[in-house]
Scaffold this motif. Structure first.
Motif, PDB file in Angstrom:
ATOM      1  N   THR A  36       0.809  -1.218   0.000  1.00 15.34           N
ATOM      2  CA  THR A  36       0.000   0.000   0.000  1.00 15.34           C
ATOM      3  C   THR A  36       0.841   1.266   0.000  1.00 15.34           C
ATOM      4  O   THR A  36       0.308   2.356  -0.210  1.00 15.34           O
ATOM      5  N   VAL A  41      -1.487   1.675  -5.827  1.00 17.94           N
ATOM      6  CA  VAL A  41      -2.398   0.876  -5.003  1.00 17.94           C
ATOM      7  C   VAL A  41      -3.237   1.801  -4.128  1.00 17.94           C
ATOM      8  O   VAL A  41      -4.463   1.694  -4.085  1.00 17.94           O
ATOM      9  N   ALA A  42      -2.582   2.730  -3.435  1.00 15.46           N
ATOM     10  CA  ALA A  42      -3.295   3.656  -2.546  1.00 15.46           C
ATOM     11  C   ALA A  42      -4.336   4.463  -3.312  1.00 15.46           C
ATOM     12  O   ALA A  42      -5.479   4.626  -2.855  1.00 15.46           O
ATOM     13  N   THR A  45      -7.880   3.094  -4.007  1.00 19.14           N
ATOM     14  CA  THR A  45      -8.779   2.866  -2.879  1.00 19.14           C
ATOM     15  C   THR A  45      -9.323   4.190  -2.348  1.00 19.14           C
ATOM     16  O   THR A  45      -8.790   5.258  -2.645  1.00 19.14           O
ATOM     17  N   ILE A  48      -6.848   4.347   1.773  1.00 18.35           N
ATOM     18  CA  ILE A  48      -5.415   4.206   2.038  1.00 18.35           C
ATOM     19  C   ILE A  48      -4.717   5.528   1.729  1.00 18.35           C
ATOM     20  O   ILE A  48      -4.797   6.025   0.601  1.00 18.35           O
ATOM     21  N   HIS A  50      -1.565   8.218   1.064  1.00 17.22           N
ATOM     22  CA  HIS A  50      -0.246   8.198   0.451  1.00 17.22           C
ATOM     23  C   HIS A  50       0.397   9.551   0.671  1.00 17.22           C
ATOM     24  O   HIS A  50      -0.212  10.562   0.338  1.00 17.22           O
ATOM     25  N   SER A  57      -0.415   0.538   8.740  1.00 12.23           N
ATOM     26  CA  SER A  57      -0.789  -0.845   8.416  1.00 12.23           C
ATOM     27  C   SER A  57      -1.021  -1.656   9.687  1.00 12.23           C
ATOM     28  O   SER A  57      -1.925  -2.491   9.738  1.00 12.23           O
ATOM     29  N   TRP A 105      -8.128  -4.894  -2.944  1.00 14.82           N
ATOM     30  CA  TRP A 105      -6.947  -4.376  -3.628  1.00 14.82           C
ATOM     31  C   TRP A 105      -5.929  -5.513  -3.724  1.00 14.82           C
ATOM     32  O   TRP A 105      -5.937  -6.445  -2.927  1.00 14.82           O
TER      33      TRP A 105
END
Length: 181
Positions: A36, A41-42, A45, A48, A50, A57, A105
């Motif tokens: 993440t 990836v972040a 979503t 999450i 960044h 986590s 994810w």
């Protein structure tokens, strides 16, 4: 056919061909942080951030393991088949007695492998919340996630917007529905 294994009274394990969907455990925090921390990836979503703050986590895993949690989260664990112990996660959040929202994810290194479709399909088939209806959404700039949902029997409902913490902005989404038998 997926095999269901009861891990506790509230959350089951689901065995698929390539991995096991299992409840999170404390040792998952490192790989979750690793995956993440990837901006892609972040930004895929709603929740999450960044950059990922220190301890985020671990806090996520603690919430997922709490007895009073509002979201059931499963690690996509491929370790039995010589894959990573965590490939990503799939989750269900109960909206009400008969409806849940599905989220997922996958770590960027595992994109385009079919893992997301296999995980979502297995969770839908198991229907651990006993939901009559499942909802899900995908950001409109992420057609891969939309394909996962339609491949798993979700039907397009319409356009909406959701807040993305990583993007610090409202992002257009496609909303999906899956009626369960």
């Amino acid at each position: 056919m997926n095999e269901l294994i009861s891990s506790d009274a509230r959350q089951i394990e689901i065995v698929t061909e390539r991995f096991v969907l299992r409840p999170l455990r404390a040792s998952d925090a490192g790989l979750i942080a690793h995956y993440t921390a990837d901006r892609r990836v972040a930004e895929g979503t709603r929740s999450i951030p960044h950059p990922l703050p220190p301890g985020a986590s671990e806090a996520y895993v603690r919430r997922a393991m709490a007895a009073d949690r509002d979201e059931d989260v499963w690690a996509i664990d491929g370790s039995a088949n010589k894959l990573a112990e965590v490939l990503g996660v799939v989750s269900l959040t109960r909206i009400d007695k008969e409806q849940s929202e599905l989220g997922f994810w996958i770590g960027a290194g595992f994109w385009n492998t079919g893992f997301a479709t296999e995980a979502v399909s297995a969770l839908v088939e198991a229907n651990p919340h006993g939901s009559r209806t499942l909802f899900a959404e995908a950001f409109q700039d992420n057609p891969g996630s939309a394909r996962v949902l339609t491949n798993c029997g979700f039907e397009y409902l319409g356009d909406a917007e959701s807040w993305s913490v990583a993007r610090d902005a409202r992002v257009p989404t496609w909303t999906y529905l899956r009626k369960m038998a």
